[in-house]
Design an enzyme around this catalytic site. Structure first.
Site, mmCIF file in Angstrom:
data_model
loop_
_atom_site.group_PDB
_atom_site.id
_atom_site.type_symbol
_atom_site.label_atom_id
_atom_site.label_comp_id
_atom_site.label_asym_id
_atom_site.label_seq_id
_atom_site.Cartn_x
_atom_site.Cartn_y
_atom_site.Cartn_z
ATOM 1 C CB CYS A 182 -0.950 -0.017 1.190
ATOM 2 S SG CYS A 182 -2.119 -1.401 1.117
ATOM 3 C CD GLU A 187 -0.672 7.672 9.430
ATOM 4 O OE1 GLU A 187 -0.285 8.453 8.536
ATOM 5 O OE2 GLU A 187 -1.684 6.947 9.318
ATOM 6 C CG HIS A 190 -1.288 4.554 5.390
ATOM 7 N ND1 HIS A 190 -1.299 4.435 4.019
ATOM 8 C CD2 HIS A 190 -1.438 3.292 5.874
ATOM 9 C CE1 HIS A 190 -1.439 3.157 3.685
ATOM 10 N NE2 HIS A 190 -1.538 2.445 4.788
ATOM 11 C CG PHE A 196 0.077 -6.071 4.024
ATOM 12 C CD1 PHE A 196 -0.410 -5.392 5.120
ATOM 13 C CD2 PHE A 196 -0.806 -6.894 3.331
ATOM 14 C CE1 PHE A 196 -1.732 -5.514 5.529
ATOM 15 C CE2 PHE A 196 -2.128 -7.031 3.720
ATOM 16 C CZ PHE A 196 -2.590 -6.341 4.817
ATOM 17 C CE LYS A 236 -5.406 4.529 2.756
ATOM 18 N NZ LYS A 236 -4.345 5.547 2.889
ATOM 19 C CG HIS A 284 -6.451 1.096 1.944
ATOM 20 N ND1 HIS A 284 -5.508 1.615 1.080
ATOM 21 C CD2 HIS A 284 -5.740 0.439 2.913
ATOM 22 C CE1 HIS A 284 -4.300 1.296 1.499
ATOM 23 N NE2 HIS A 284 -4.425 0.589 2.613
#
Length: 415
Positions: free
Chosen positions: A171, A322, A311, A403, A340, A345
């Site tokens: 991502c 985060e 993010h 990931f 988002k 996402h």
């Protein structure tokens, strides 16, 4: 050198963003996507192509018709993730005032990111294999689904014969691609770079995988409130699709041809957690390293940052980690948003689309809201925008994490 208070830093590595192209759940085109994000209208809805329940809530690109936009013959030979990219790239090139018929293609790079390639094509052709046997599988299976075809087809479309590559950092892919393109420009490997990402992973198999991981929101009965970054009741992300492409040029080259600079890409930081295949480092050490590296690259101090496009996936652990990093590195609490909440996402395209939104925030002096955020998690200590906020933004950062513990942060300054 550090930027003076209220003034954007001007490092020697000055890269201009001269064009933007977007295909997102907010709409087809930059103007439509930006309006939807600024209005805070969530795009999540039940997906008729998927079983009902958590896997059946998605953020699709509304009204996307590849045949109408690209022509029937061409669209039939391209997976959806490549169709998105071609439409976004065409808009970005036009926005930059460039004409591929007249550029030196050998000096044009294409650097795009995606996490998966074309799973829709793979799943469809696997069904053909099981039903009809190997002789009925399409000879276009591999050319349609291979991740590298994202950049390859874009180069074919635009006559770009310079550096051509696809990066995959989950991502963070779109942001990594933009940072890589910046490096190519600074190394004088190209004069123009089309950089960004594209993704079309909303398929039954992929969604089942995310569901089995426990990554998706469970709000099947309330899709509009499913993606809620940093909210105390967040319970997972909503999968989305789309593409974002930026045109990047050295600032001096852009000025020489009289191009409009929408913002400047002044810093890029990358790192690896080296911790876990899906979970972030518990202290956010890798994300912090990438953020600090981007600021150092920009010649900026933490206090120079006025805005963060986070993010912010709407998952329990990622949002918390985060936020802790932001509180630690940016204690002056710049205004944070996660787009988002509107778009869901976009996976490998998220970093590119959010970089574009960050550029637009800098250009228009406007921070979009974090849609879905009604009650900030009491463990999270950030200043989050819950409505569109006018704000002078000398410097902003856009965070992307993926990931495998892959982190990328981009820093954008006002033109």
């Amino acid at each position: 050198m550090n930027g003076a208070a209220g003034r954007p830093p001007r490092p020697a590595a000055d890269i201009a963003v001269t064009g933007i192209g977007l295909v997102t759940p907010g709409g087809i085109g930059t103007a439509a996507s930006w309006r939807t994000v600024c209005a805070g209208r969530p795009a999540a809805a039940p997906d008729p192509a998927l079983p009902p329940g958590p896997t059946g809530i998605t953020c699709r690109v509304p009204g996307f018709d590849g045949e109408a936009l690209l022509g029937g013959r061409r669209a039939h030979r391209l997976d959806r993730f490549t169709q998105f990219a071609l439409v976004a790239a065409a808009e970005a090139v036009a926005d930059a005032g460039l004409d591929p018929r007249h550029w030196d293609g050998a000096r044009v790079a294409v650097v795009l990111g995606c996490a998966d390639g074309g799973p829709e094509t793979v799943e469809a052709q696997h069904q053909v294999l099981l039903r009809d046997g190997p002789t009925r599988v399409s000879p276009l299976l591999l050319p349609m689904q291979l991740p590298n075809m994202l950049a390859g087809q874009t180069a074919i479309e635009l006559g770009a014969t310079g550096p051509n590559l696809v990066v995959a950092t989950a991502c963070a892919s779109g942001a990594t691609a933009i940072g890589t393109a910046r490096d190519l420009l600074l190394l004088d490997r190209c004069d123009i770079a089309l950089a960004g990402g594209s993704e079309a992973m909303i398929t039954p198999l992929v969604m089942a995988g995310f569901a089995q991981m426990g990554a998706l929101s469970q709000r099947g009965d309330d899709p509009a409130r499913a993606s809620r970054p940093f909210d105390v009741d967040r319970d997972g992300f909503v999968a989305a699709e789309g593409s974002g492409v930026l045109v990047l040029e050295r600032a001096g080259d852009a000025r020489a041809r009289g191009a409009r600079t929408r913002a400047r890409l002044v810093g890029h930081g990358i790192s690896a957690d080296a911790h876990h295949m899906t979970s972030p480092h518990p202290t956010g050490a890798g994300a912090e390293a990438a953020l600090r590296a981007a600021l150092a690259d920009a010649g900026a101090t933490p206090e120079d940052v006025a805005h963060v496009n986070a993010h912010g996936t709407s998952t329990r652990l990622n949002d918390l980690v985060e936020a802790q990093v932001l509180s630690r590195v940016l204690p002056h609490a710049p205004l944070v948003t996660s787009t988002k909440g509107v778009t869901g996402h976009l996976l490998g395209a998220a970093g590119a689309v959010e970089a574009a939104f960050t550029v637009l925030s800098v250009e228009h002096a406007l921070v979009p809201p974090t849609a879905g955020l009604t009650t900030l998690d009491p463990k999270i200590h950030i200043e989050a925008a819950t409505a569109a906020v006018p704000l002078d933004i000398p410097l902003a950062v856009s965070n992307s994490f993926g990931f495998g513990g892959q982190n990328a942060v981009l820093a954008f300054a006002a033109a």
